[in-house]
Design an enzyme around this catalytic site. Structure first.
Site, PDB file in Angstrom:
ATOM      1  NE  ARG A 261      -2.356  -2.939  -5.836  1.00 52.11           N
ATOM      2  CZ  ARG A 261      -1.655  -3.256  -4.756  1.00 52.11           C
ATOM      3  NH1 ARG A 261      -2.114  -2.959  -3.556  1.00 52.11           N
ATOM      4  NH2 ARG A 261      -0.484  -3.872  -4.880  1.00 52.11           N
ATOM      5  NE  ARG A 276      -7.086   3.165   0.563  1.00 47.53           N
ATOM      6  CZ  ARG A 276      -6.654   1.983   1.011  1.00 47.53           C
ATOM      7  NH1 ARG A 276      -6.546   0.987   0.170  1.00 47.53           N
ATOM      8  NH2 ARG A 276      -6.356   1.805   2.271  1.00 47.53           N
ATOM      9  CD  GLU A 350       0.273  -1.986   3.509  1.00 47.05           C
ATOM     10  OE1 GLU A 350       0.584  -2.628   2.492  1.00 47.05           O
ATOM     11  OE2 GLU A 350      -0.871  -1.963   3.998  1.00 47.05           O
ATOM     12  CB  SER A 353       2.587  -6.201   2.367  1.00 47.03           C
ATOM     13  OG  SER A 353       1.636  -5.451   3.083  1.00 47.03           O
ATOM     14  NE  ARG A 391      -0.668   4.289   1.263  1.00 46.53           N
ATOM     15  CZ  ARG A 391      -1.508   3.454   1.838  1.00 46.53           C
ATOM     16  NH1 ARG A 391      -1.069   2.586   2.740  1.00 46.53           N
ATOM     17  NH2 ARG A 391      -2.794   3.465   1.526  1.00 46.53           N
TER      18      ARG A 391
END
Length: 427
Positions: A261, A276, A350, A353, A391
Site C-alpha cells: 500500500r 504503518r 487496529e 477489520s 501490529r
C-alpha cells in the site's frame, strides 16, 4: 456495485450514503443514463423485430421468384439503424458502468452516522492492560535494543515506510503467521489458499479497490497488473464469473500474503517503527455466503469471533469498535475493527477489520450461486484480517516486555518458536 433497481427505487438512500460516507457520485446522471438505456433497448427490440420480419419477407419473395429488391433495400436500412442503436447502447452502458463504479455501498441500518473515527462505537472489550513496574518501551526501541528490528537498513534498501525484522524478530513474524493459519484452518473451518500477489484491473475492480483507490496501489504499468493491498482481493475473486452450487455455501478461505500500500492518504501518520508500512504480511479470512440478512449477520459475528480468538490466545487486551459512516470503507455495509492494546505506544492499534459487503462485491466479480429453486443469485461476501502481522508483532513485543529488556514469548507461540520462550539481545 449497487443493483440498478436499488438506485431507481431508493435514490434518496443512495444520495444519503454518498453524503454519509463522504464519497462522490451523481445519482441523477445515473438515473438519466438508465432511462436513456431503457429507451434504446425498446427501440432496438422493435428494430430487431422489424429486421426479422423483413428477412422472412425477403425469403418468401425469393422463394416465389418475385422482385425482392425493395424489401432488400428496406432491410439494409433497418440493419444500419440496428447497428447505430447497438453502438449507442454500448456507449450508454459504458457511461452507466463508469458512473456506477464510483457509487459507495449503502451502510447497514445499525451503522452510526458520524463524520469521522470519533463517531465509532465501542461495542466490547476483553482483557485488562498490564500494569508495569517500569516505563514500558515502544516496539521501535525494544526492536533496536534486541537486534530484531532494523528500520534504518530497510530504508536504505527500499526507502522510508518499510521494515526489516531479523533473527528472533523474523522468527516471531513467521510464528504468528503459522499460528494464525493453523487456528483458522484447524478450528475455524477455513480452507488455506496461496494466491498470487499480483492482480489485474478487473480483479482489483471486483473488490472495490478500483477505481477509487488507484493512487494508493502499486502498479506494474508494463504488465497491467497491481500488487495486492490485501489477500481479500484474490480470495474474493476466486470464483469470479462462476455460478456455485448453493449446497457448497458457505465457503471460508484464508491466506497469508504480502500486502502493498502506498498509504497515499496517510502522510505523517504512525511513522514510527512498523506501525504503518508500505509492505507487510497479513493473514486474511474471506467468506462467501447465501444472500439473506440473517445468514450474513451470523457469519459476520463468527468472523469477528475468529479474529478475537487470535488475540485471546495471545492474551493481548483488545476492544471492538463498530465503525461509523465517515470511517466506513467505500465497499462495506458494516465493519467491526479490533484494536489491540500497545502499552509502549500507550494506545490501541487496529489489527483487524471485519466487514460484510452484501452483494456489492459479488456483482462486480459476477459470483453467483443457485438457490434451492435453481435461481442464480449473487453471493454475499465478508472478509476480515486474521490478523495483520506487524501490529500484532508490536503488541506481542510491547505487552510481553520485561524490565531487563527481554521479551517473553506468549505460551501459544512457543511451539511455533521451536520451544524458545524469550527473546534476548542478539550479538
Amino acid at each position: 456495485m449497487l443493483d440498478m433497481k436499488t438506485i431507481r427505487e431508493n435514490p434518496d438512500a443512495v444520495r444519503k450514503a454518498i453524503r454519509d460516507k463522504k464519497e462522490k457520485g451523481d445519482v441523477d446522471a445515473i438515473l438519466a443514463s438508465d432511462e436513456r438505456r431503457r429507451k434504446i433497448l425498446t427501440e432496438l427490440e422493435a428494430l430487431r423485430k422489424q429486421s426479422n420480419d423483413a428477412s422472412k419477407e425477403i425469403g418468401r419473395l425469393m422463394k416465389e421468384k418475385a422482385d425482392a429488391s425493395e424489401a432488400i433495400r428496406a432491410q439494409k436500412e433497418v440493419s444500419a439503424k440496428v447497428k447505430e442503436f447497438e453502438a449507442e447502447l454500448r456507449d450508454v452502458e459504458d457511461e452507466l458502468e463508469t458512473a456506477m463504479l464510483v457509487l459507495p455501498n449503502l451502510p447497514a441500518s445499525n451503522v452510526p452516522v458520524a463524520d469521522d473515527e470519533d463517531g465509532n462505537e465501542e461495542v466490547s472489550r476483553w482483557g485488562e492492560p498490564r500494569e508495569f513496574s517500569f516505563e514500558p518501551k515502544s516496539h521501535a526501541d525494544l526492536g533496536k535494543e534486541l537486534g530484531i528490528l532494523d528500520i534504518v537498513r530497510a530504508a536504505s534498501i527500499a526507502g522510508s515506510g518499510f521494515s526489516l525484522t531479523l533473527g528472533a524478530g523474523a522468527r516471531l513474524e513467521r510464528a504468528l503467521v503459522n499460528f494464525m493459519l493453523d487456528l483458522h484452518t484447524r478450528e475455524h473451518g477455513y480452507r488455506e489458499i496461496v494466491p498470487p500477489v499480483l492482480a489485474n484491473r478487473a480483479t482489483m475492480t471486483g473488490t472495490g479497490q478500483l477505481p477509487k483507490l488507484e493512487d494508493d496501489m502499486y502498479q506494474l504499468d508494463k504488465d497491467g497488473l497491481f500488487l495486492i493491498p490485501t489477500a481479500e482481493v484474490p480470495l474474493t475473486n476466486l470464483h469470479q464469473g462462476e455460478i456455485l452450487e448453493g449446497a457448497s455455501l458457505p465457503r471460508y478461505y484464508t491466506a497469508q500474503s504480502s500486502c502493498f500500500r502506498r498509504e497515499a492518504g496517510a502522510a505523517g501518520k504512525d511513522t514510527t517503527g512498523m506501525t504503518r508500512v508500505h509492505q507487510f504480511t497479513k493473514v486474511e479470512m474471506v467468506k462467501l455466503v447465501a444472500a439473506d440478512d440473517e445468514t450474513a449477520e451470523s457469519e459476520l459475528g463468527s468472523l469477528v469471533g475468529c479474529a478475537e480468538a487470535v488475540l485471546r490466545a495471545l492474551e493481548i487486551p483488545y476492544r471492538v469498535l463498530r465503525l461509523c459512516t465517515g470511517d466506513l470503507s467505500f465497499a462495506s455495509r458494516i465493519t467491526y475493527d479490533l484494536e489491540a492494546w500497545a502499552p509502549g505506544a500507550g494506545r490501541f492499534l487496529e489489527v483487524s477489520s471485519c466487514s460484510e459487503f452484501g452483494d456489492f462485491q459479488s456483482r462486480r466479480c459476477n459470483t453467483r450461486y443457485r438457490d434451492e429453486n435453481g435461481k442464480a443469485r449473487y453471493v454475499r461476501t465478508l472478509n476480515g484480517s486474521g490478523l495483520a502481522i506487524p501490529r500484532t508483532w508490536i503488541c506481542v513485543i510491547e505487552n510481553y516486555q520485561r524490565e531487563d529488556g527481554s521479551v517473553q514469548i506468549p505460551e501459544a507461540l512457543v511451539p511455533y518458536m521451536g520451544g524458545v520462550t524469550e527473546i534476548r539481545p542478539e550479538e
